[in-house]
Motif scaffolding. Structure first.
Motif, PDB file in Angstrom:
ATOM      1  N   LYS A  63       2.446   1.576  -3.435  1.00 53.28           N
ATOM      2  CA  LYS A  63       1.364   2.202  -4.479  1.00 53.28           C
ATOM      3  C   LYS A  63       1.287   3.725  -4.217  1.00 53.28           C
ATOM      4  CE  LYS A  63      -0.905  -2.086  -5.412  1.00 53.28           C
ATOM      5  NZ  LYS A  63      -2.166  -2.663  -5.444  1.00 53.28           N
ATOM      6  N   LYS A  64       1.042   4.215  -3.005  1.00 48.02           N
ATOM      7  CA  LYS A  64       1.061   5.587  -2.587  1.00 48.02           C
ATOM      8  C   LYS A  64       2.027   6.351  -3.154  1.00 48.02           C
ATOM      9  CE  LYS A  64      -2.039   5.308   1.539  1.00 48.02           C
ATOM     10  NZ  LYS A  64      -2.261   5.713   2.968  1.00 48.02           N
TER      11      LYS A  64
ATOM     12  N   VAL B 213       0.783  -1.121  -0.104  1.00 49.17           N
ATOM     13  CA  VAL B 213      -0.041   0.034   0.153  1.00 49.17           C
ATOM     14  C   VAL B 213       0.880   1.197  -0.098  1.00 49.17           C
ATOM     15  CG1 VAL B 213      -1.829   1.499   1.626  1.00 49.17           C
ATOM     16  CG2 VAL B 213      -2.022  -0.968   0.974  1.00 49.17           C
ATOM     17  N   ALA B 214       1.877   1.078   0.923  1.00 52.40           N
ATOM     18  CA  ALA B 214       2.800   2.478   0.996  1.00 52.40           C
ATOM     19  C   ALA B 214       3.621   2.460  -0.543  1.00 52.40           C
ATOM     20  CB  ALA B 214       4.012   2.293   1.918  1.00 52.40           C
TER      21      ALA B 214
ATOM     22  N   ALA C  42       1.895   6.495  -6.981  1.00 48.36           N
ATOM     23  CA  ALA C  42       0.865   7.780  -7.364  1.00 48.36           C
ATOM     24  C   ALA C  42       1.434   9.103  -6.968  1.00 48.36           C
ATOM     25  CB  ALA C  42      -0.430   7.387  -6.490  1.00 48.36           C
ATOM     26  N   GLU C  43       2.065   9.455  -6.054  1.00 49.00           N
ATOM     27  CA  GLU C  43       2.364  10.701  -5.747  1.00 49.00           C
ATOM     28  C   GLU C  43       3.559  10.991  -6.700  1.00 49.00           C
ATOM     29  OE1 GLU C  43       4.862  12.998  -1.962  1.00 49.00           O
ATOM     30  OE2 GLU C  43       3.678  11.105  -1.644  1.00 49.00           O
TER      31      GLU C  43
END
Length: 172
Positions: free
Chosen positions: A131-132, A128-129, A135-136
């Motif tokens: 993927k974030k 999850v980290a 995206a950032e």
């Protein structure tokens, strides 16, 4: 005196942490108790349990009745498994060494499963980290591209303005 093995609530509002205690069944939940057997923290994943195994086994052996939640905790930690195996030893089904080997095999399998759950949770959090972060990075690249386009447009406009100022000065 009827004794119960039960949970005694502690911690703050919305973040309960429990003591596993042996208490008289007539005593209030958070009141007087006979002996503290351990702690239970349901806020971690998987839940963390610190239990005095021998004392819990003793209290079950002398007839203390656990509540439903503490029964599940004691089963997870293997107290009920050991009680069952010791009953088999008393009846002569097998000897203590065999009982201990069976218990150790069961406990190793149980620990392996709990570790797999913990590793799965950690792995999911890392994904999850990641993927974030990706995206950032995409958002930052888009912003950098827009800023670069604005700077290029401003540079072109500035160059045109300077050329327009120099053209009338050159004609004169």
């Amino acid at each position: 005196m009827a004794t119960k093995i039960r949970l005694q609530r502690g911690g703050r509002k919305g973040y309960a942490v429990y003591r596993i205690v042996v208490a008289d069944s007539r005593a209030p939940r958070d009141g007087r108790f006979i002996e503290k057997l351990g702690t239970y923290n349901p806020n971690t994943n998987p839940s963390s349990i610190d239990l005095d195994f021998d004392r819990a086994l003793y209290w079950l052996g002398v007839g203390a009745q656990p509540t439903d939640t503490t029964r599940n905790i004691l089963k997870r930690e293997g107290v009920y498994m050991m009680k069952h195996l010791l009953t088999g030893v008393k009846k002569g089904a097998f000897d203590e060494a065999t009982a201990q080997n069976k218990f150790d095999a069961w406990k190793a399998d149980k620990d392996k499963k709990l570790n797999a759950i913990g590793e799965g949770v950690e792995k999911a959090a890392k994904e999850v980290a990641k993927k974030k972060l990706e995206a950032e990075k995409k958002v930052n690249e888009a912003i950098a591209k827009k800023v670069a386009e604005k700077k290029a447009a401003a540079a072109v406009a500035k160059a045109e303005a300077e050329a327009a100022e120099e053209a009338p000065a050159a004609e004169a």
